[in-house]
Design an enzyme around this catalytic site. Sequence first.
Site, PDB file in Angstrom:
ATOM      1  NE  ARG A   1      -7.179   5.476   2.203  1.00 45.95           N
ATOM      2  CZ  ARG A   1      -8.039   4.560   2.279  1.00 45.95           C
ATOM      3  NH1 ARG A   1      -9.408   4.922   2.378  1.00 45.95           N
ATOM      4  NH2 ARG A   1      -7.984   3.325   2.269  1.00 45.95           N
TER       5      ARG A   1
ATOM      6  CE1 TYR B   1      33.019  16.572  21.751  1.00 44.21           C
ATOM      7  CE2 TYR B   1      34.891  17.657  21.306  1.00 44.21           C
ATOM      8  CZ  TYR B   1      33.949  16.464  20.917  1.00 44.21           C
ATOM      9  OH  TYR B   1      34.061  15.593  20.060  1.00 44.21           O
TER      10      TYR B   1
ATOM     11  CB  THR C   1      -6.239  -7.921  -0.673  1.00 41.30           C
ATOM     12  OG1 THR C   1      -7.589  -8.000  -1.131  1.00 41.30           O
ATOM     13  CG2 THR C   1      -5.884  -6.705   0.072  1.00 41.30           C
TER      14      THR C   1
ATOM     15  CD  GLU D   1     -15.592  -6.088   2.425  1.00 48.17           C
ATOM     16  OE1 GLU D   1     -15.506  -5.139   2.974  1.00 48.17           O
ATOM     17  OE2 GLU D   1     -15.157  -7.314   2.689  1.00 48.17           O
TER      18      GLU D   1
ATOM     19  N   GLY E   1       0.843  -1.096  -0.056  1.00 45.01           N
ATOM     20  CA  GLY E   1       0.056  -0.013   0.092  1.00 45.01           C
ATOM     21  C   GLY E   1       0.740   1.200  -0.040  1.00 45.01           C
TER      22      GLY E   1
ATOM     23  CG  ASN F   1     -12.139  -9.960   7.228  1.00 47.34           C
ATOM     24  OD1 ASN F   1     -11.139 -10.470   7.770  1.00 47.34           O
ATOM     25  ND2 ASN F   1     -12.162  -9.825   6.005  1.00 47.34           N
TER      26      ASN F   1
ATOM     27  CB  ALA G   1      42.601  27.410  35.160  1.00 48.44           C
TER      28      ALA G   1
ATOM     29  CG  ASN H   1      -7.407   3.280   5.698  1.00 46.16           C
ATOM     30  OD1 ASN H   1      -6.530   2.923   5.174  1.00 46.16           O
ATOM     31  ND2 ASN H   1      -8.616   2.568   5.810  1.00 46.16           N
TER      32      ASN H   1
END
Lengths: 459, 459, 459
Positions: free
Chosen positions: B16, B367, B80, B156, B12, B171, B424, B230
């Site tokens: 969408r 660092y 499908t 369906e 797919g 389903n 330092a 979807n």
Amino acid sequence: MAKKTCIVLAAGDGKRLKTEKPKVLMEVAFEPMLVWVLDSVKASGIKRIGVIIGNNAELIEKRLEKYKCETFLQAERKGTGHAVMQAESLLRERQGDVLVVCGDAPFMDEETINGAYELHKSQGNAVTVITAETPAPTGYGRILRGKGDRVIGIIEEADCTDKQREITEVNSGAYWFNAGSLLDVLPKLDNDNKSGEYYLTDTVELLAERAGTGIGAYKTANGNVTLGANSRRALRLLNKIAAEMIIDSHLDNGVDIIGESSIIGRSAVIGKDTLIMPNTIIKGETVIGSGCVIGPNTLIDSCEIGKNVTLNNVQAYESVIEDNVKAGPFVHLRPKTVLGKDVKIGDFVEVKNSSIGEKTAIAHLTYIGDSDVGGGVNFGCGSVTANYDGVKKHRTVIGDNAFIGCNTNLIAPVKVGADATTAAGSTITRDVPDGSLAIERAQMNIKENWGRNYERKDK
Amino acid sequence: MAKKTCIVLAAGDGKRLKTEKPKVLMEVAFEPMLVWVLDSVKASGIKRIGVIIGNNAELIEKRLEKYKCETFLQAERKGTGHAVMQAESLLRERQGDVLVVCGDAPFMDEETINGAYELHKSQGNAVTVITAETPAPTGYGRILRGKGDRVIGIIEEADCTDKQREITEVNSGAYWFNAGSLLDVLPKLDNDNKSGEYYLTDTVELLAERAGTGIGAYKTANGNVTLGANSRRALRLLNKIAAEMIIDSHLDNGVDIIGESSIIGRSAVIGKDTLIMPNTIIKGETVIGSGCVIGPNTLIDSCEIGKNVTLNNVQAYESVIEDNVKAGPFVHLRPKTVLGKDVKIGDFVEVKNSSIGEKTAIAHLTYIGDSDVGGGVNFGCGSVTANYDGVKKHRTVIGDNAFIGCNTNLIAPVKVGADATTAAGSTITRDVPDGSLAIERAQMNIKENWGRNYERKDK
Amino acid sequence: MAKKTCIVLAAGDGKRLKTEKPKVLMEVAFEPMLVWVLDSVKASGIKRIGVIIGNNAELIEKRLEKYKCETFLQAERKGTGHAVMQAESLLRERQGDVLVVCGDAPFMDEETINGAYELHKSQGNAVTVITAETPAPTGYGRILRGKGDRVIGIIEEADCTDKQREITEVNSGAYWFNAGSLLDVLPKLDNDNKSGEYYLTDTVELLAERAGTGIGAYKTANGNVTLGANSRRALRLLNKIAAEMIIDSHLDNGVDIIGESSIIGRSAVIGKDTLIMPNTIIKGETVIGSGCVIGPNTLIDSCEIGKNVTLNNVQAYESVIEDNVKAGPFVHLRPKTVLGKDVKIGDFVEVKNSSIGEKTAIAHLTYIGDSDVGGGVNFGCGSVTANYDGVKKHRTVIGDNAFIGCNTNLIAPVKVGADATTAAGSTITRDVPDGSLAIERAQMNIKENWGRNYERKDK
């Protein structure tokens, strides 16, 4: 086209919200409620807008500058009818139709304003009430409809019968009036009620009493138009509704938004396939391109951001960030920063009022202020532009492909040429020619068998 | 044991969802939906997996590397049924039983797959549909059951009678098929429907028409198996469900999670009595011991973290953090960092590709990159390893109990011996023997009555 | 006034929550549940409190120090009745009335305690059960009432008929007892039940059996009094309820709270028109003035904050922050920091155990520790107080209006005078007199045509 005018009721104080600010300036999604309303009124095509203001009028007037509204001071708070009376001169000048809206009901929208106007004109009404269905009508005036669904009145909750209290169509507090009809009845309002106030709602009954006068109601599909904020809790709810509304619109445009903690302002534009990570705030007139990763913990205010940009734990204000820039985590971009394409900014870096050329890298613990930096430059860790001499700010200019050593101090005004190098730990107090090395460093000495109690012996 | 094969429908596109990415690569809890599905399939014991891929196939193949799946390109999108046909060679080779699952329904689980398989075998079915009860069946195919609760079809939504529309068993889009039966009916599918596509669902009816063929349905207790995305709004909902599911499982293990803003990925393991403070993100194969405090505002990606560790406002990637380490706030640990036991990292510190020995303290604004640091070392504020010379990266080595003065630059490659000290503000360009002091510093001068207009006069 | 005593049941372990800690120390809104209960008991005016403790008793005793409670060890866990028996000596000494409350039901409140006491006394009861209506009574003992609404018993869920199970008035587990009556029946409790425990609930039945003994029930309006935490999920729910309760109370005071991700502890006091931005945590005895903007991403623990203060992405601990201070983003204020009025702190700054005078600016990448800094001082970027010599910490003192150059190291103990200047990049190892310039710097040299391969040549 007939003349359309709008009167916005914005004189309410913030007592119930316990604020010193005028109520209409309380914010929803980082914008005053009044701005929401004015934007919808403007979007609906109405060009003359009168705003009724009360306490702290100057605060409101400041926010109104860009809207070019007229303002009318309601010196005393005597009700919504009294508020509209303050704009009598505007009504007389304009005639035509006048929309009256509440400045503290931020979700009034363009479609509702124009839909109501069309009904108002097609029915030739003296007044058209904008109404909405709500599952929770408590507190609102209910709409009474008679035969053929015709509006016959608005009844306040206090005066409702038990049956009327079940009505779920309520008054939004917004109306389209025929200006002439409104001017006729405004002087007839009285304040013979519990609050001693002149109610705009009463104009509907006064107009209904006049033979042949049309009274209409436009029921909008936007149930949120009735929502206002009489408490901070209600204001918080408005913010939640607004946040979800805005997030949904970005999702629908193909933006991914992870988690529940990000808040996006009303004006942001975001490209598709951009991912907003948790706890991100986007404010102001911000535009973000596609394919970016913004967040987590990022705050963007009024920036222009290109495509495929990564901003991880960045605060950026009024800056331009071009394509493919990667910044973060822990970065602060202050106003007037321009980052060219492919720039990389690492952690604990501030950039301010500077332009940074393409592919330049500023990896860590660095401050670049008031600088013009070329492309391909590498800043070592701890580089600093000393742009302030205690009196004035000065600029630093750095050419392409320069290499700035770690813990370099660049004492502005100063210029580092293209391909030039500054040695680590140097304080650069005069210009460095192209391709040269600048070094300020004493001899390094070793004292053996020094042992513990370190720094002390060194004094 | 019979041979089991799986076909994952993953072709797919993301139209969408308005994405350029394949839909199955959209992420839920920081992992592509396809990865969720494949992990469940693998966990159920199925070893041969064919994945049907479409657009941007190479993106999917890259993510599949560790799963050792076969891929089948569905060049055109014809439904499908057509998708499954692309794996015909795999079905012919394997025979046995084949599980067909959707690559974009991430919550399919091992228990469901195996429960359905057991029913499938015990009933000797040609096909066993995996179904679920849902309170919101709109949009799903409904399961029709006849006498003795036997499945007689899938209908369906568009074709449902009003009564059928009330059915709440739907389903999931996942099925166990007998491979031979499936191969028999696949060629008989037609695309004589509104979308012009070959539907896998139609195989159920075709099989039902064959005398003596068993059709079954396995109703799983996991109502989430039907959920797909979807739209981005639906994807966001999947993320919310996943987030709560994962958080609940950690709570049940004795982890404390404060607030609603933290998000934990699927693979994290967290010890009991560890506290997750708000706005924490945990991703990748991360393991966290017991008794830790993680967050707020912490992002951990693929780290191994010991016991009683505190990470406050830290971003840590691919690092090892041993017991009792305290880090934060505002710390960035980049890949290949190893922090030994009892190490303390303060604010505004980055460590990268370095090992730090036990009890070493790096308190602020430092660092450390490409370094091997002993135990008991103390880094002063502003210490920097200058690991990059503009061409290459070099390593810094620091012995046990060394004391690095504030704003020291360590120009790599360089070695500071055990018990050595650097003064330092020194730039250390050559090795410092054990127990000695290294100092690079000019004389300090005082110019009296200097007054204002500071730095300028100094040039 | 009659003597009032309280017994708090706090001996439960954390097994079901999978914690090593005593259950009553699990936190709701950053405070142990036991602290919530003790605060309400104290607020209700009860001065003698006995706490029944079990495992890890020393952890509880540590938290109880400021409450001056007596503790009674319940060495074995034999039920709530057995727990109360441990405080028999206290009951005998005090007589009068005794409140028994659960240490793990944090929402018991002062109004409920006192309301129940009034009923208890006015009815002259031997016991008064505190009850509440709940829509979800499952798991609770139900209150049986007879004629005239009189309480006739408490029935555990397991023993309920279906009809009794529908009763929605439940036992909170808290009671007022007449101490004498309680002492009479405590020895009569038996453990002849499934758990083999002595139940305090059974005292109600025992007292009811005695002729002329009053049994009462006080139904509180606070439905949350029954809520406890038998799982981490339940504890999380308590935290959510507490968070909303606390936020609502601040909203009602005129505080704005944006988004859903901030968490405020129980003890914070916040002025009106202060805005809490997302993802802010406020803990401890913190007081915040009016008109502030706190957050986003700010953590405040036990600070005193004035008016009109801005804290953006700050972590502040045990500090005092005076009016109009602006700090952030990315700032760490450690304990014993005092920021005077109008101080400005920029990004990547740590202040620790220092006082900073009015209008002083610390703009970026700076560490100020153990220092006394005057007003009007300007710290350049990268300034460092080197307060630790490897053995001891020393103080730095800086006079008014001093100007500290970028990347200055101040080697403590050291004093920089008023109006003094330190040149950028200098290490200051001895005192700088008022108005003078201190500089430690070598000569800056330029090597032309240096080209690439930068730093290496410099060694």
